[in-house]
Design a protein around this motif. Structure first.
Motif, PDB file in Angstrom:
ATOM      1  N   MET A 167      70.921 -20.994  79.975  1.00  0.00           N
ATOM      2  CA  MET A 167      72.041 -20.547  79.171  1.00  0.00           C
ATOM      3  C   MET A 167      71.503 -19.590  78.100  1.00  0.00           C
ATOM      4  O   MET A 167      70.545 -19.909  77.401  1.00  0.00           O
ATOM      5  CB  MET A 167      72.731 -21.769  78.526  1.00  0.00           C
ATOM      6  N   ASP A 168      72.139 -18.439  77.956  1.00  0.00           N
ATOM      7  CA  ASP A 168      71.665 -17.471  76.974  1.00  0.00           C
ATOM      8  C   ASP A 168      72.211 -17.783  75.576  1.00  0.00           C
ATOM      9  O   ASP A 168      73.120 -18.592  75.412  1.00  0.00           O
ATOM     10  CB  ASP A 168      72.019 -16.045  77.401  1.00  0.00           C
ATOM     11  N   GLU A 169      71.620 -17.122  74.580  1.00  0.00           N
ATOM     12  CA  GLU A 169      71.974 -17.395  73.180  1.00  0.00           C
ATOM     13  C   GLU A 169      73.445 -17.117  72.895  1.00  0.00           C
ATOM     14  O   GLU A 169      74.108 -17.894  72.212  1.00  0.00           O
ATOM     15  CB  GLU A 169      71.093 -16.567  72.255  1.00  0.00           C
ATOM     16  N   LYS A 170      73.961 -16.026  73.424  1.00  0.00           N
ATOM     17  CA  LYS A 170      75.366 -15.673  73.187  1.00  0.00           C
ATOM     18  C   LYS A 170      76.293 -16.780  73.675  1.00  0.00           C
ATOM     19  O   LYS A 170      77.218 -17.179  72.966  1.00  0.00           O
ATOM     20  CB  LYS A 170      75.700 -14.360  73.893  1.00  0.00           C
ATOM     21  N   THR A 171      76.048 -17.291  74.839  1.00  0.00           N
ATOM     22  CA  THR A 171      76.866 -18.370  75.398  1.00  0.00           C
ATOM     23  C   THR A 171      76.778 -19.623  74.539  1.00  0.00           C
ATOM     24  O   THR A 171      77.793 -20.268  74.256  1.00  0.00           O
ATOM     25  CB  THR A 171      76.443 -18.686  76.838  1.00  0.00           C
ATOM     26  N   MET A 172      75.572 -19.951  74.085  1.00  0.00           N
ATOM     27  CA  MET A 172      75.396 -21.135  73.246  1.00  0.00           C
ATOM     28  C   MET A 172      76.127 -20.988  71.915  1.00  0.00           C
ATOM     29  O   MET A 172      76.824 -21.912  71.472  1.00  0.00           O
ATOM     30  CB  MET A 172      73.913 -21.409  73.010  1.00  0.00           C
ATOM     31  N   VAL A 173      75.991 -19.829  71.286  1.00  0.00           N
ATOM     32  CA  VAL A 173      76.643 -19.602  69.997  1.00  0.00           C
ATOM     33  C   VAL A 173      78.161 -19.688  70.150  1.00  0.00           C
ATOM     34  O   VAL A 173      78.838 -20.356  69.365  1.00  0.00           O
ATOM     35  CB  VAL A 173      76.211 -18.247  69.390  1.00  0.00           C
ATOM     36  N   ASN A 174      78.695 -19.023  71.158  1.00  0.00           N
ATOM     37  CA  ASN A 174      80.141 -19.061  71.373  1.00  0.00           C
ATOM     38  C   ASN A 174      80.635 -20.457  71.720  1.00  0.00           C
ATOM     39  O   ASN A 174      81.725 -20.856  71.301  1.00  0.00           O
ATOM     40  CB  ASN A 174      80.562 -18.040  72.432  1.00  0.00           C
ATOM     41  N   ASP A 175      79.846 -21.205  72.465  1.00  0.00           N
ATOM     42  CA  ASP A 175      80.216 -22.577  72.811  1.00  0.00           C
ATOM     43  C   ASP A 175      80.254 -23.460  71.561  1.00  0.00           C
ATOM     44  O   ASP A 175      81.181 -24.243  71.369  1.00  0.00           O
ATOM     45  CB  ASP A 175      79.239 -23.135  73.844  1.00  0.00           C
ATOM     46  N   ILE A 176      79.253 -23.310  70.706  1.00  0.00           N
ATOM     47  CA  ILE A 176      79.215 -24.094  69.464  1.00  0.00           C
ATOM     48  C   ILE A 176      80.383 -23.708  68.564  1.00  0.00           C
ATOM     49  O   ILE A 176      81.050 -24.571  67.989  1.00  0.00           O
ATOM     50  CB  ILE A 176      77.867 -23.923  68.745  1.00  0.00           C
ATOM     51  N   LEU A 177      80.649 -22.400  68.445  1.00  0.00           N
ATOM     52  CA  LEU A 177      81.787 -21.953  67.636  1.00  0.00           C
ATOM     53  C   LEU A 177      83.097 -22.557  68.136  1.00  0.00           C
ATOM     54  O   LEU A 177      83.919 -23.022  67.350  1.00  0.00           O
ATOM     55  CB  LEU A 177      81.892 -20.424  67.651  1.00  0.00           C
ATOM     56  N   SER A 178      83.275 -22.558  69.420  1.00  0.00           N
ATOM     57  CA  SER A 178      84.484 -23.134  70.013  1.00  0.00           C
ATOM     58  C   SER A 178      84.599 -24.623  69.700  1.00  0.00           C
ATOM     59  O   SER A 178      85.677 -25.122  69.350  1.00  0.00           O
ATOM     60  CB  SER A 178      84.477 -22.906  71.528  1.00  0.00           C
ATOM     61  N   GLY A 179      83.490 -25.337  69.815  1.00  0.00           N
ATOM     62  CA  GLY A 179      83.495 -26.769  69.518  1.00  0.00           C
ATOM     63  C   GLY A 179      83.802 -27.064  68.065  1.00  0.00           C
ATOM     64  O   GLY A 179      84.591 -27.962  67.755  1.00  0.00           O
ATOM     65  N   VAL A 180      83.214 -26.289  67.163  1.00  0.00           N
ATOM     66  CA  VAL A 180      83.451 -26.505  65.734  1.00  0.00           C
ATOM     67  C   VAL A 180      84.906 -26.204  65.383  1.00  0.00           C
ATOM     68  O   VAL A 180      85.532 -26.931  64.613  1.00  0.00           O
ATOM     69  CB  VAL A 180      82.479 -25.667  64.873  1.00  0.00           C
ATOM     70  N   LYS A 181      85.460 -25.143  65.962  1.00  0.00           N
ATOM     71  CA  LYS A 181      86.865 -24.827  65.707  1.00  0.00           C
ATOM     72  C   LYS A 181      87.773 -25.974  66.155  1.00  0.00           C
ATOM     73  O   LYS A 181      88.729 -26.332  65.473  1.00  0.00           O
ATOM     74  CB  LYS A 181      87.244 -23.529  66.412  1.00  0.00           C
ATOM     75  N   SER A 182      87.447 -26.574  67.273  1.00  0.00           N
ATOM     76  CA  SER A 182      88.220 -27.709  67.763  1.00  0.00           C
ATOM     77  C   SER A 182      88.093 -28.905  66.815  1.00  0.00           C
ATOM     78  O   SER A 182      89.080 -29.592  66.525  1.00  0.00           O
ATOM     79  CB  SER A 182      87.739 -28.091  69.165  1.00  0.00           C
ATOM     80  N   GLU A 183      86.875 -29.149  66.342  1.00  0.00           N
ATOM     81  CA  GLU A 183      86.663 -30.244  65.395  1.00  0.00           C
ATOM     82  C   GLU A 183      87.455 -30.024  64.110  1.00  0.00           C
ATOM     83  O   GLU A 183      88.032 -30.969  63.553  1.00  0.00           O
ATOM     84  CB  GLU A 183      85.172 -30.367  65.058  1.00  0.00           C
ATOM     85  N   LEU A 184      87.488 -28.785  63.615  1.00  0.00           N
ATOM     86  CA  LEU A 184      88.225 -28.493  62.387  1.00  0.00           C
ATOM     87  C   LEU A 184      89.710 -28.815  62.552  1.00  0.00           C
ATOM     88  O   LEU A 184      90.342 -29.344  61.634  1.00  0.00           O
ATOM     89  CB  LEU A 184      88.025 -27.029  61.974  1.00  0.00           C
ATOM     90  N   THR A 185      90.250 -28.520  63.713  1.00  0.00           N
ATOM     91  CA  THR A 185      91.651 -28.851  63.991  1.00  0.00           C
ATOM     92  C   THR A 185      91.851 -30.366  63.982  1.00  0.00           C
ATOM     93  O   THR A 185      92.823 -30.869  63.410  1.00  0.00           O
ATOM     94  CB  THR A 185      92.069 -28.270  65.351  1.00  0.00           C
TER      95      THR A 185
END
Length: 81
Positions: free
Chosen positions: A1-19
């Motif tokens: 998995m490349d860095e871009k995919t990991m960063v975007n995946d983490i961002l998506s997860g954090v946004k979900s947690e914030l909700t």
């Protein structure tokens, strides 16, 4: 998995947690628990912003173009009661 995919995946997860945190906060009667969840949310918001800035600086995220003030006011007028 490349860095871009990991960063975007983490961002998506954090946004979900914030909700999820927002839902928990609005439905929690116990003030101590409410404050604890608010602190966790605040920490995650800071983390999300720092990760967003990293993604933006590396070109992993390209924000939407700026919207004209006229368009903003039109939307505001439509949602105000």
């Amino acid at each position: 998995m490349d860095e871009k995919t990991m960063v975007n995946d983490i961002l998506s997860g954090v946004k979900s947690e914030l909700t999820t945190y927002q839902g928990v906060i609005s439905e929690t009667e116990n003030m101590q628990l409410r404050q604890t969840v608010q602190q966790i949310r605040n920490s995650d918001e800071s983390f999300q912003y720092e990760l967003f800035k990293l993604a933006e600086s590396k070109g992993y995220y390209v924000p939407a173009e700026n919207v004209k003030l006229e368009e903003i006011n039109k939307v505001k007028d439509n949602i105000q009661f």
